[in-house]
Design an enzyme around this catalytic site. Structure first.
Site: not given
Ligand code: GLA
Length: 654
Positions: A150, A305
Site C-alpha cells: 500500500e 485485500e
Molecule cells: C491494508 C493493509 C493491511 C492491513 C489492512 C487493514 O489492506 O495492506 O496490512 O493493515 O489494510 O484494513
C-alpha cells in the site's frame, strides 16, 4: 488463466504466520484447504524477522511456511517484506525515517517508516528483494510478487533534506534551467525568484499559502519517488524471476498516486478495498474504484485485500451483516476482479489490528464468520469460469491525476468545494443505476471504442489534451471549471475554458461559486427543473446552444448547460445530472447490460457471457432478464425474470 497461473478464481488472504507458534501453522493450512483457499499473501511485514542484523538472513521459518503451503496446494503471493524497515536499520540510519511538512522526523513504532528518496532505504530494499528472489526463484508455491505494501498509505511524501535534493534533481530533469523553473512556478509572484539550484525546496510549512505550482510539482514528484521505490525492487525481481508477475496493492481511488503511471509498471493490477458497511453509498463508491482497477490495464485485476467484516481503523468499525461479505466479494468479481482476497487469514491477538476481522476469527470455526468464509469459497469454485473474462464499456469517465492535484490544491482556488471524487460519483451514480458499463480513461488513451466520454472536471487541460478530445468522434460531456490552467498551473490566456473554447463554443467570464448550503435553480429548455450547488459560472456563448438556464439568483437567465455539436458543457455542479446524461445516452444508443430498467438497489454487470445481478437493497427485487441462462450460484435455470432477496445475488451464464 490469469498471470498468476492459478486456475479459476483466487481465494485467500494475508497470512502472517510469524505472529503464531508453528503448531498453529498446521491448523492454518488444514483449514485453508477446507475453505478452498488457493493463495495467500506472505511476509508483508517480515523484514525484521528475515534480516535480524545487516546481512544476517534467516529464511528458515519462511522456507517451512512456503513448503507447508505448497504441500496443501496453496500458492503464494510473496511480499518482498519491505513495508516496514527493521529497527536496526532505523537506529543506524535515523535519516531514513520520514519528515513531515513542519519538519518533525517521525519515530519508529508503526510501519512504512521510510523516506521514499532515501538511498539507504532503497538500497536495503533492493538487497532484500534480491535475496528473496534468489531464495525462492524455483519455489513451486511462488506465483506472484507483492512489492512493498500500500504505497502512499501512511507515508505519502517526505520533506527531509534528502527528499529536497531528490526533488531538485527531479526539477532539473523537468525544467533544465532555473529560468525554466522560475517561469513554470511563476516565482515573480510574492517575490520567490530562485537564483541558485540549492534554493528550491519541498513545499514545507510556510507562513502562508505555498506556491500552488510548487505544490503541483511536489505531488508529481512524490508519486514518482514512491514509484521509483517500487521500480527498483521490480527490476531485481524481473532479473531473477522474469516469469513471475509483479504487483503492488493499490488503495482504490487514491488521491496521491498517479495510478495510470503505476499500473504501467506492474504486471497485474491489485487493489485493497474497504467499503464501509455503515455507508449506504459504499456499493456505489466500490463500483467506481473497481471499474478504475479494471480500466488501469483494461484487463482483469485482483482484489488483494478486503475486510471479511469490520476493519479496525475507523472511529466506529461496523461489521458486515450476514451475506454482505459474499455480496461485496461478488461485486468485485462483477467489476473484473479475478479473485477475492482478504486482510487477513487468521485474526490477530495483538497489535493495532487485533480487532480487524479475519477469515478465521478469534472465535475459531464455530462462528458465523467461518461459516461465511467456507460458503464463499464454495461460491468462488462455482464461478471459476468467470476468471479472465472481460467487460465491454461504451461509456468512459476521464480521470487525470495531475488535474485532480491542481483542482484540490490548498488555498488558491475560487472554491475548495470542488472535489473530484464527488464529481466522478455524481456522473457515475446514474450510469450505475442504469446498469451501464463504465471504464475510466486517462488522457491519451484511444477513446474510439466509446460512444460517450464524460470529463467531470478538467481543471488542468493542455492544448494537446484538448486537441485529443476534439478528435473524439462520439458524444462528449464536459463538467465545470475545465480548461482553466496549463501543465504549470497557469491560467490559459483569455481564461477558461482555454484550449477547449472552440470545442465548447463558449467562454467562462467569471467563476461564481455557490455559498455552502445554498441551492441554485436551473431550468432546462424542455421544462425540467434541476438544482445546482457548490458551483456556477457566468458563461458567454460563442456558438453553443443553451440547454438550461439559471433561474433566480445572481446569474438569473444566463446559460447553465450548453451544447455545441456533440459536446455538452455544464457550467455548474448539478445535484443530479441524470436528465442531461439520459438525453446524451439515449442519443448515443447506450443501454444498460440487462436492456431494461433496474429495480432500486440492484446492480447489474456483465463479464463475458456472465451477468451479475446484485441486490444491495433492503427489499426483494425482481429483475427482467435479457436472455435465459443458468444461475451458477444455485444451478437453477432462469428465464423471463428473477426475484432476488436482499443481499443476495444471481450470476447468470447467458
Ligand atoms: C491494508 C493493509 C493491511 C492491513 C489492512 C487493514 O489492506 O495492506 O496490512 O493493515 O489494510 O484494513
Amino acid at each position: 488463466m490469469g498471470p498468476t497461473r492459478v486456475p479459476g478464481l483466487l481465494f485467500g488472504g494475508d497470512y502472517n504466520p510469524e505472529q503464531w507458534p508453528e503448531e498453529v501453522w498446521e491448523e492454518d493450512v488444514r483449514l485453508m484447504a477446507e475453505a478452498g483457499v488457493n493463495v495467500v499473501t506472505v511476509a508483508v511485514f517480515s523484514w525484521s524477522r528475515l534480516e535480524s542484523a545487516p546481512g544476517v538472513l534467516d529464511f528458515g521459518w519462511l522456507d517451512r511456511v512456503l513448503d507447508l503451503l505448497h504441500a496443501h496446494g496453496i500458492a503464494v503471493d510473496l511480499a518482498t517484506a519491505t513495508a516496514t524497515p527493521p529497527p536496526w536499520l532505523v537506529r543506524r540510519h535515523p535519516e531514513i525515517q520520514p519528515v513531515d511538512a513542519a519538519g518533525t522526523r517521525l519515530e519508529f513504532g508503526s510501519r512504512q517508516g521510510y523516506c521514499p528518496s532515501s538511498p539507504v532505504f532503497r538500497e536495503a530494499t533492493v538487497r532484500l528483494a534480491r535475496a528473496m528472489a534468489e531464495r525462492y526463484r524455483d519455489h513451486p508455491a511462488l506465483v506472484l510478487w507483492h512489492v512493498g505494501n500500500e504505497y502512499g498509505d501512511h507515508t505519502v511524501e517526505c520533506y527531509c533534506e534528502e527528499s529536497a535534493r531528490d526533488f531538485r534533481r527531479w526539477l532539473q530533469a523537468r525544467y533544465r534551467t532555473l529560468e525554466g523553473l522560475n517561469a513554470a512556478w511563476g516565482t515573480s509572484c510574492w517575490g520567490q525568484h530562485y537564483t541558485d539550484w540549492t534554493q528550491p525546496a519541498p513545499p514545507r510549512k510556510a507562513p502562508g499559502p505555498v506556491n500552488p505550482a510548487q505544490v503541483l510539482d511536489w505531488r508529481r514528484f512524490s508519486s514518482d519517488a514512491l514509484l521509483a521505490c517500487f521500480e527498483a525492487e521490480r527490476e531485481v525481481l524481473k532479473e531473477v524471476t522474469p516469469d513471475i508477475p509483479v504487483t503492488t496493492n493499490f488503495m482504490s481511488l487514491l488521491h496521491h498516486l498517479d495510478y495510470w503511471k503505476w499500473a504501467a509498471a506492474e504486471d497485474l493490477v491489485s487493489d485493497d478495498a474497504y467499503p464501509d458497511p455503515a455507508d449506504p453509498l459504499a456499493p456505489l463508491k466500490a463500483a467506481l474504484s473497481y471499474d478504475l482497477m479494471r480500466s488501469l490495464k483494461r484487463r482483469p485485476w485482483l482484489l488483494l485485500e478486503s475486510a471479511p467484516s469490520a476493519v479496525s481503523w475507523r472511529e466506529v468499525n461496523v461489521p458486515k451483516e450476514p451475506g454482505v461479505m459474499r455480496l461485496h466479494s461478488l461485486q468485485a468479481l462483477a467489476h473484473g476482479s479475478d479473485g477475492v482476497m482478504f486482510f487477513q487469514w487468521r485474526q490477530a491477538r495483538y497489535g493495532p489490528e487485533k480487532f480487524h476481522s479475519a477469515m478465521l476469527p478469534h472465535g475459531g470455526t464455530d462462528t458465523r464468520q467461518w461459516r461465511e468464509t467456507l460458503a464463499l469459497g464454495a461460491d468462488l469454485r462455482r464461478l471459476a469460469g468467470v476468471a479472465g473474462t472481460g467487460t465491454r464499456a461504451e461509456v468512459a469517465l476521464l480521470l487525470d491525476w495531475e488535474s485532480w492535484w491542481g483542482l484540490e490544491a490548498p488555498e488558491s482556488l475560487p472554491s475548495a468545494r470542488l472535489r473530484l471524487h464527488q464529481l466522478l460519483l455524481s456522473w457515475y451514480a446514474p450510469l450505475h443505476r442504469r446498469g451501464i458499463a463504465v471504464d475510466l480513461a486517462p488522457h491519451g488513451r484511444d477513446l474510439s471504442d466509446y460512444r460517450v466520454v464524460i470529463a467531470p472536471n478538467l481543471y488542468l487541460c493542455t492544448t494537446e489534451q484538448a486537441a485529443d478530445l476534439a478528435a473524439f468522434p462520439g458524444r462528449l460531456v464536459v463538467g465545470p471549471f475545465s480548461g482553466v490552467v496549463d501543465a504549470a498551473d497557469q491560467v490559459h490566456p483569455g481564461g477558461a475554458p482555454g484550449p477547449l473554447r472552440e470545442l465548447l463554443g463558449l467562454r467562462t467570464e467569471e467563476c461564481w461559486p455557490i455559498p455552502d448550503g445554498r441551492a441554485q435553480d436551473v431550468l432546462a429548455e424542455d421544462g425540467t427543473r434541476l438544482v445546482a450547488r457548490t458551483w456556477s459560472e457566468w458563461l458567454e456563448l460563442d456558438d453553443a446552444q443553451v440547454l438550461a438556464r439559471y433561474r433566480g439568483g445572481p446569474l438569473d437567465g444566463r446559460p447553465a448547460v450548453t451544447r455545441r455539436g456533440a459536446v455538452t458543457y455544464l457550467g455548474c455542479v448539478l445535484d443530479d445530472p441524470t436528465p442531461v446524461l439520459d438525453e446524451v445516452l439515449d442519443a448515443a444508443g447506450v443501454t444498460g447490460v440487462t436492456g431494461a430498467p433496474l429495480p432500486e438497489g440492484v446492480e447489474a454487470c456483465r463479464r463475458g457471457d456472465h451477468l451479475f445481478l446484485l441486490n444491495h437493497g433492503a427489499a426483494p427485487a425482481t429483475v427482467t432478464l435479457p436472455a435465459p441462462g443458468a444461475d451458477l450460484l444455485t444451478g437453477r435455470p432462469l428465464s423471463g425474470s428473477v426475484a432476488i432477496a436482499p443481499r443476495d445475488a444471481v450470476v447468470l451464464r447467458l
